[in-house]
Scaffold this motif. Structure first.
Motif, PDB file in Angstrom:
ATOM      1  N   ARG A  39       0.663  -1.166  -0.044  1.00  0.00           N
ATOM      2  CA  ARG A  39       0.208   0.014   0.054  1.00  0.00           C
ATOM      3  C   ARG A  39       1.088   1.181   0.068  1.00  0.00           C
ATOM      4  O   ARG A  39       0.658   2.241  -0.597  1.00  0.00           O
ATOM      5  CB  ARG A  39      -1.066  -0.094   1.280  1.00  0.00           C
ATOM      6  N   LYS A  40       1.819   1.219   0.761  1.00  0.00           N
ATOM      7  CA  LYS A  40       2.725   2.549   0.892  1.00  0.00           C
ATOM      8  C   LYS A  40       3.495   2.486  -0.432  1.00  0.00           C
ATOM      9  O   LYS A  40       3.669   3.529  -0.805  1.00  0.00           O
ATOM     10  CB  LYS A  40       3.781   2.300   2.012  1.00  0.00           C
ATOM     11  N   GLY A  41       3.887   1.396  -1.160  1.00  0.00           N
ATOM     12  CA  GLY A  41       4.729   1.527  -2.428  1.00  0.00           C
ATOM     13  C   GLY A  41       3.698   2.264  -3.583  1.00  0.00           C
ATOM     14  O   GLY A  41       4.358   3.193  -4.194  1.00  0.00           O
ATOM     15  N   TYR A  42       2.463   1.740  -3.590  1.00  0.00           N
ATOM     16  CA  TYR A  42       1.468   2.329  -4.262  1.00  0.00           C
ATOM     17  C   TYR A  42       1.275   3.748  -4.185  1.00  0.00           C
ATOM     18  O   TYR A  42       1.339   4.546  -5.113  1.00  0.00           O
ATOM     19  CB  TYR A  42       0.262   1.568  -4.363  1.00  0.00           C
ATOM     20  N   ASP A  43       1.338   4.259  -2.872  1.00  0.00           N
ATOM     21  CA  ASP A  43       1.134   5.522  -2.648  1.00  0.00           C
ATOM     22  C   ASP A  43       2.337   6.290  -2.801  1.00  0.00           C
ATOM     23  O   ASP A  43       2.180   7.606  -3.380  1.00  0.00           O
ATOM     24  CB  ASP A  43       0.934   5.683  -1.034  1.00  0.00           C
ATOM     25  N   ASP A  44       3.416   5.911  -2.837  1.00  0.00           N
ATOM     26  CA  ASP A  44       4.754   6.492  -3.232  1.00  0.00           C
ATOM     27  C   ASP A  44       5.031   6.226  -4.537  1.00  0.00           C
ATOM     28  O   ASP A  44       6.291   6.934  -4.964  1.00  0.00           O
ATOM     29  CB  ASP A  44       5.660   6.134  -2.168  1.00  0.00           C
ATOM     30  N   PHE A  45       4.329   5.632  -5.318  1.00  0.00           N
ATOM     31  CA  PHE A  45       4.782   5.456  -6.779  1.00  0.00           C
ATOM     32  C   PHE A  45       6.052   4.627  -6.959  1.00  0.00           C
ATOM     33  O   PHE A  45       7.068   4.699  -7.800  1.00  0.00           O
ATOM     34  CB  PHE A  45       4.801   6.630  -7.582  1.00  0.00           C
ATOM     35  N   GLU A  46       6.361   3.576  -5.712  1.00  0.00           N
ATOM     36  CA  GLU A  46       7.698   3.067  -5.883  1.00  0.00           C
ATOM     37  C   GLU A  46       7.365   1.478  -5.963  1.00  0.00           C
ATOM     38  O   GLU A  46       7.393   0.741  -5.337  1.00  0.00           O
ATOM     39  CB  GLU A  46       7.998   3.222  -4.574  1.00  0.00           C
ATOM     40  N   PHE A  47       7.125   1.129  -7.541  1.00  0.00           N
ATOM     41  CA  PHE A  47       6.449   0.019  -8.098  1.00  0.00           C
ATOM     42  C   PHE A  47       7.784  -1.073  -8.008  1.00  0.00           C
ATOM     43  O   PHE A  47       7.443  -2.187  -7.756  1.00  0.00           O
ATOM     44  CB  PHE A  47       6.135   0.137  -9.244  1.00  0.00           C
ATOM     45  N   LYS A  48       9.086  -0.861  -8.029  1.00  0.00           N
ATOM     46  CA  LYS A  48      10.180  -1.563  -8.035  1.00  0.00           C
ATOM     47  C   LYS A  48      10.090  -2.196  -6.661  1.00  0.00           C
ATOM     48  O   LYS A  48      10.094  -3.463  -6.693  1.00  0.00           O
ATOM     49  CB  LYS A  48      11.424  -0.868  -8.219  1.00  0.00           C
ATOM     50  N   ARG A  49      10.028  -1.405  -5.572  1.00  0.00           N
ATOM     51  CA  ARG A  49       9.842  -2.003  -4.220  1.00  0.00           C
ATOM     52  C   ARG A  49       8.874  -3.030  -4.038  1.00  0.00           C
ATOM     53  O   ARG A  49       8.993  -3.889  -3.411  1.00  0.00           O
ATOM     54  CB  ARG A  49       9.581  -0.654  -3.241  1.00  0.00           C
ATOM     55  N   ILE A  50       7.511  -2.495  -4.606  1.00  0.00           N
ATOM     56  CA  ILE A  50       6.628  -3.587  -4.696  1.00  0.00           C
ATOM     57  C   ILE A  50       6.961  -4.942  -5.192  1.00  0.00           C
ATOM     58  O   ILE A  50       6.915  -5.938  -4.887  1.00  0.00           O
ATOM     59  CB  ILE A  50       5.174  -3.149  -4.856  1.00  0.00           C
ATOM     60  N   THR A  51       7.401  -4.952  -6.575  1.00  0.00           N
ATOM     61  CA  THR A  51       7.634  -5.982  -7.220  1.00  0.00           C
ATOM     62  C   THR A  51       8.772  -6.704  -6.730  1.00  0.00           C
ATOM     63  O   THR A  51       8.777  -7.925  -6.554  1.00  0.00           O
ATOM     64  CB  THR A  51       7.883  -5.707  -8.755  1.00  0.00           C
TER      65      THR A  51
END
Length: 998
Positions: A763-775
């Motif tokens: 959720r934080k990754g999507y909020d921060d637009f940090e998609f690489k972190r999520i993936t």
């Protein structure tokens, strides 16, 4: 009974994975079918219906240009936008994506002109609205093509009702926004040097220019001192840069009487006819030099007196092949009182005016001579310096008027005597229609030589502005244009610049560096030039008098906007338009302006006719996302337009991405053959592979893409897919039974804890637009923690345990939760794969994209359990390391053939094993904890002290292999009904028989 079951196929009694979800994805074939299904079911409409009443989250689409197939930059951009939109939609928002297109402007006009030329037609002979109609049709065709290509990427949006800048309503609103600037006094007609494309015959904005290497002619030119103050009482310069030079006593003569000349350096010889001043800096040390020796054909000769910046005299002397003697210093006060003669004085009967010396902040002694040739019609800094000095020029009897020395075709005009129409053979030209150098430089240099005004000449390769459309060099040219003031007071204590700077401070930038970049551009930018000399676009729909005063009449404005709404901007060019719009004022001396608006004003106004005017959107947008070049493009123009009319930015957040390079870090180009075409990637591997690449890259920076990078993502995708496939197969045996958290084994509770951690991270990754972190987190979780740890451990329980087994029920429950979370979290990123998996799991469902992210219970979080299992996994790592070593030696095959003896000397780690079946966790048939000292050859890991492992074979300990589970146990044969299986497996078989499953 025993004989009956000796021949039983035990594999049929196991809960082995069963699924139609194939290991081989076949994305290139399946994805178009999915796109067609989404379109048939109108997934976009269903998303809007399901989100009705929710808080809106709006990403406003920066419009791509409608003139060609999409490229990899488009793919990167649209995938990022789609992921953002989907991720907010699945987190409780109404996240509506409305695609848009930029339709006006030169590239499309250029294409139609090319078609005309090929057919032998002259554009100027075609009625303007007929020409505009062809431009409109051209753009419409490409919008359809690009829309299909974007949807093939998996993008969901309102492709049935996109916004376009050529829509009649859009054109009316754009014209209305311009009229707001006109009515508020922010619009004015001025004469300034603007970037001009000779090839395209139009002014260009900053965002329409790119810089390329270019070889320029360079010249050093002498401007004779005409008059000035006496040198009496001026300070003598100290020191010298030349060994033979000595300061000499001051003479009461002036520099004019001394026959001195100021030397300038320029890379644009053709601008010399436009020279009106020479700029100097009070911060630079200057000196008067005498030529003592010369080895040149046309340059300075012995005895000449020349003035240079001391730091640059030696370099200049080398260029002219002369020897200089420093005579004395020349102070700034003295320079400021000088008036020079134009080096071409008298040529063609012109250039008789005095050339003043003026102070300029832009002058440095980094290169050249320390003096700047100032042609106010050919450069912004020159113009600013000239205007700053205007009052003083009047006092000195100098006409401050700026000449128009070059016309729209790059030809010298009558304001360049001797080079313009009066020149034998016709006017000299700076650049021709093909973007090649004309004869202007050559003509000017030759005339300077004839006037004995050339000090030296050369060539310089440097970065020079080119049109990003034609890729040809541009010029700076003084021409009447329509501008918006950046620094005019707007009546509330603000200016457009101050409003824009405040808006930047109020905006969130991702990455944060974008804020400083945009701020620097706004701080330094000149007034916004809006006019273009073209045919295809929204006109500057105003009337003006001979002095440039704009007609401010609300009734006229209303008629213009009303006509544009009904007929489009073509109404401005229709016969009788002037009389129609002016009405009763048609007999007044108002001229209809026929210039076209800068297309950046068009796109900068999209927030008006899209965000404000569509009820399914909102203003301001939550986020704008584009490439980093849009700091000087769409982000920039949208900011200025909105601040000028609404006082704030039309966005709350600005996200930028870099550009895609090849695997070597080089810019992609057809000539290098290193381009990656998104259509080819989708045909060969699928859109989800392309999307996975976008999600795993540092998109904020420039990215790399090529065959090897794609293969890396294909490999990662296969691992993800296989993990999803195994879960689907396992869940084929799911009866939906829930298991209370308190009843679950620790391992299941650990997996739920990890889901709780990942939920926060995702959720934080999507909020921060940090998609690489999520993936990266999800790939590691699915491949390392699930496939190689949890699933590996739990396969025995899931496959072999009895239907009533609480361990098996808990494991199925957790796999169900894992599938639900992972597939939904990945859905914005991999929409095709997750849709396929979701429908395989839930055949009656409509789409995973209509789901919401899972609501992860707070009770799943258990930090103490996670810390305990961190220690357990440390011990396990030593055991698995020892097993791998034995496998490599071929002492054992499967880990089930082994019984590790674990020598423990670390009490903390041993305490962590309390209640843990380490054999089960290590996937061995048995395991022994020993407190004896380990033998010297025991396996150890340096990072886990206090643990040593020796591997013994299960058979050597008298254990027998179970024919069903393949585990080695001491109770195989304990149930006579199933003499070749363990007691656990026999009990499971009895249950299965009772349930009629055997």
């Amino acid at each position: 009974m025993t004989d009956t079951f000796e021949k039983l196929d035990y594999s049929k009694t196991l809960y082995l994975p069963q699924t139609e979800f194939p290991m081989r994805a076949g994305l290139p074939e399946k994805e178009p079918v999915t796109v067609a299904r989404w379109q048939k079911m109108d997934l976009y409409k269903r998303l809007r219906e399901s989100a009705a009443g929710r808080e809106k989250y709006v990403l406003h689409d920066g419009p791509p240009y409608a003139n060609g197939n999409i490229h990899i930059g488009h793919a990167l951009n649209k995938i990022l936008k789609d992921v953002i939109t989907r991720s907010f939609q699945m987190r409780g928002y109404d996240s509506n994506y409305v695609p848009g297109w930029d339709c006006h402007g030169l590239p499309i006009e250029w294409k139609i002109e090319e078609k005309y030329r090929a057919a032998g037609k002259n554009k100027d002979e075609v009625e303007i609205n007929e020409f505009r109609k062809e431009c409109r049709e051209f753009a419409a065709g490409w919008i359809g093509i690009q829309a299909e290509e974007f949807q093939r990427l998996g993008v969901i949006g309102d492709f049935k009702n996109p916004y376009t800048t050529m829509n009649f309503h859009a054109e009316a609103r754009i014209a209305g926004e311009l009229l707001k600037f006109a009515m508020s006094g922010q619009l004015y007609r001025g004469s300034k040097p603007v970037m001009w494309s000779v090839v395209e015959r139009t002014a260009l904005a900053e965002a329409e220019v790119e810089y390329q290497d270019y070889e320029s002619d360079t010249i050093w030119v002498k401007f004779p001192v005409a008059d000035g103050a006496s040198v009496v009482d001026l300070v003598v310069g100290q020191g010298t840069r030349f060994p033979e030079a000595k300061d000499v006593p001051l003479s009461p003569r002036s520099l004019a009487e001394d026959g001195a000349s100021v030397v300038i350096w320029t890379t644009t010889p053709w601008t010399i006819p436009g020279n009106r001043a020479v700029s100097f800096s009070p911060r630079i040390a200057y000196g008067l030099y005498e030529v003592t020796a010369a080895e040149n054909d046309f340059g300075p000769q012995p005895g000449e007196k020349l003035i240079f910046a001391d730091a640059l005299a030696e370099d200049a002397a080398a260029k002219a092949k002369v020897t200089l003697l420093r005579v004395r210093g020349v102070a700034a006060d003295e320079l400021g009182n000088l008036t020079l003669s134009h080096p071409l004085k008298g040529f063609g009967g012109g250039y008789q005016f005095g050339v003043p010396m003026i102070a300029g902040d832009h002058v440095t002694d980094d290169a050249g001579t320390g003096f700047v040739h100032t042609a106010p019609g050919h450069g912004r800094e020159d113009f600013d310096a000239w205007m700053d000095a205007a009052k003083d020029l009047h006092a000195r009897g100098i006409d401050p008027a700026i000449p128009f020395t070059v016309d729209d075709g790059g030809f010298f005009t009558k304001d360049a005597p001797g080079f313009g129409p009066d020149r034998e053979g016709g006017a000299a030209r700076v650049i021709d229609d093909n973007g090649k150098k004309g004869d202007a430089n050559k003509a000017v240099i030759e005339e300077l030589i004839r006037h004995a005004a050339l000090f030296a000449r050369g060539r310089l390769k440097h970065s020079y502005p080119h049109s990003w459309r034609s890729k040809k060099p541009i010029i700076f040219r003084n021409t009447p244009q329509w501008f918006v003031y950046m620094d005019k007071q707007l009546g509330d204590g603000t200016t457009l610049r101050s409003r824009a700077l405040q808006a930047i401070d109020d905006t969130r930038f991702v990455p944060a560096a974008g804020q400083n970049r945009l701020r620097a551009m706004i701080e330094d930018r000149p007034d916004w030039v809006l006019s273009r000399q073209r045919a295809w676009g929204v006109p500057i729909a105003i009337f003006a008098d001979a002095d440039g005063n704009v007609l401010k009449d609300e009734a006229v404005n209303a008629r213009i906007v009303e006509a544009f709404e009904a007929e489009g901007a073509d109404a401005w060019f229709a016969e009788g338009a002037r009389e129609r719009f002016l009405g009763s004022r048609a007999n007044e001396a108002w001229t209809q302006v026929m210039d076209i608006l800068d297309v950046w004003f068009d796109s900068g106004s999209t927030h008006v006719f899209t965000l404000e005017d569509r009820p399914d959107l909102k203003w301001p947008a939550d986020v704008y996302l584009e490439g980093s070049d849009q700091h000087r493009g769409w982000f920039h123009s949208s900011l200025l337009e909105s601040c000028g009319t609404r006082g704030r930015a039309p966005y709350n957040t600005v996200v930028t991405h870099g550009f895609t390079m090849d695997e070597e870090g080089r810019k992609m180009s057809k000539s290098l053959g290193n381009t990656v075409v998104p259509q080819d990637v989708m045909k060969q591997s699928g859109a989800d592979i392309l999307r996975l690449w976008v999600m795993t890259t540092d998109y904020w920076e420039d990215q790399r893409l090529g065959k090897n990078v794609l293969q890396t993502n294909i490999d990662a995708y296969r691992k993800l897919r296989n993990t999803i496939r195994w879960m689907l197969g396992t869940l084929a045996h799911d009866d939906g039974e829930e298991v209370a958290l308190a009843e679950m084994p620790e391992l299941e509770r650990l997996m739920l804890h990890r889901l709780s951690e990942l939920d926060a991270l995702v959720r934080k990754g999507y909020d921060d637009f940090e998609f690489k972190r999520i993936t990266r987190a999800l790939i590691d979780f699915m491949v390392v923690e699930l496939s190689a740890f949890y699933f590996d451990i739990r396969k025995d329980v899931l496959y072999c345990d009895a239907p009533s087994s609480i361990r098996r029920k808990a494991a199925v429950h957790v796999v169900r939760a894992l599938f639900d979370c992972v597939v939904k979290w990945l859905a914005p990123m991999l929409p095709f794969t997750t849709e396929e998996a979701w429908l395989e799991r839930n055949p009656g469902a409509v789409s995973v994209h209509l789901e919401q992210f899972p609501d992860v219970p707070a009770a799943w979080r258990d930090e103490a359990l996670a810390e305990k299992w961190r220690k357990v996994r440390q011990v396990r790592s030593v055991v698995t390391g020892a097993l791998e070593l034995e496998r490599a030696k071929k002492t054992i095959g499967s880990s089930l053939e082994a019984v590790p003896v674990v020598h423990m000397s670390d009490a903390v780690l041993e305490d962590a094993l309390s209640g843990i079946d380490l054999a089960e966790i290590s996937i061995t048939s048995d395991l022994v904890i020993s407190h004896d000292a380990a033998l010297a050859d025991a396996f150890v890991l340096r990072e886990v002290p206090g643990v040593a492992v020796v591997i013994e074979k299960a058979e050597d300990r008298g254990l027998v292999k179970c024919a069903r589970s393949w585990r080695y146990t001491g109770d195989v044969g304990s149930d006579a009904a199933f003499a070749d299986v363990s007691a656990r497996d026999a009990a499971a078989l009895h249950e299965l028989k009772a349930l009629g499953r055997l």
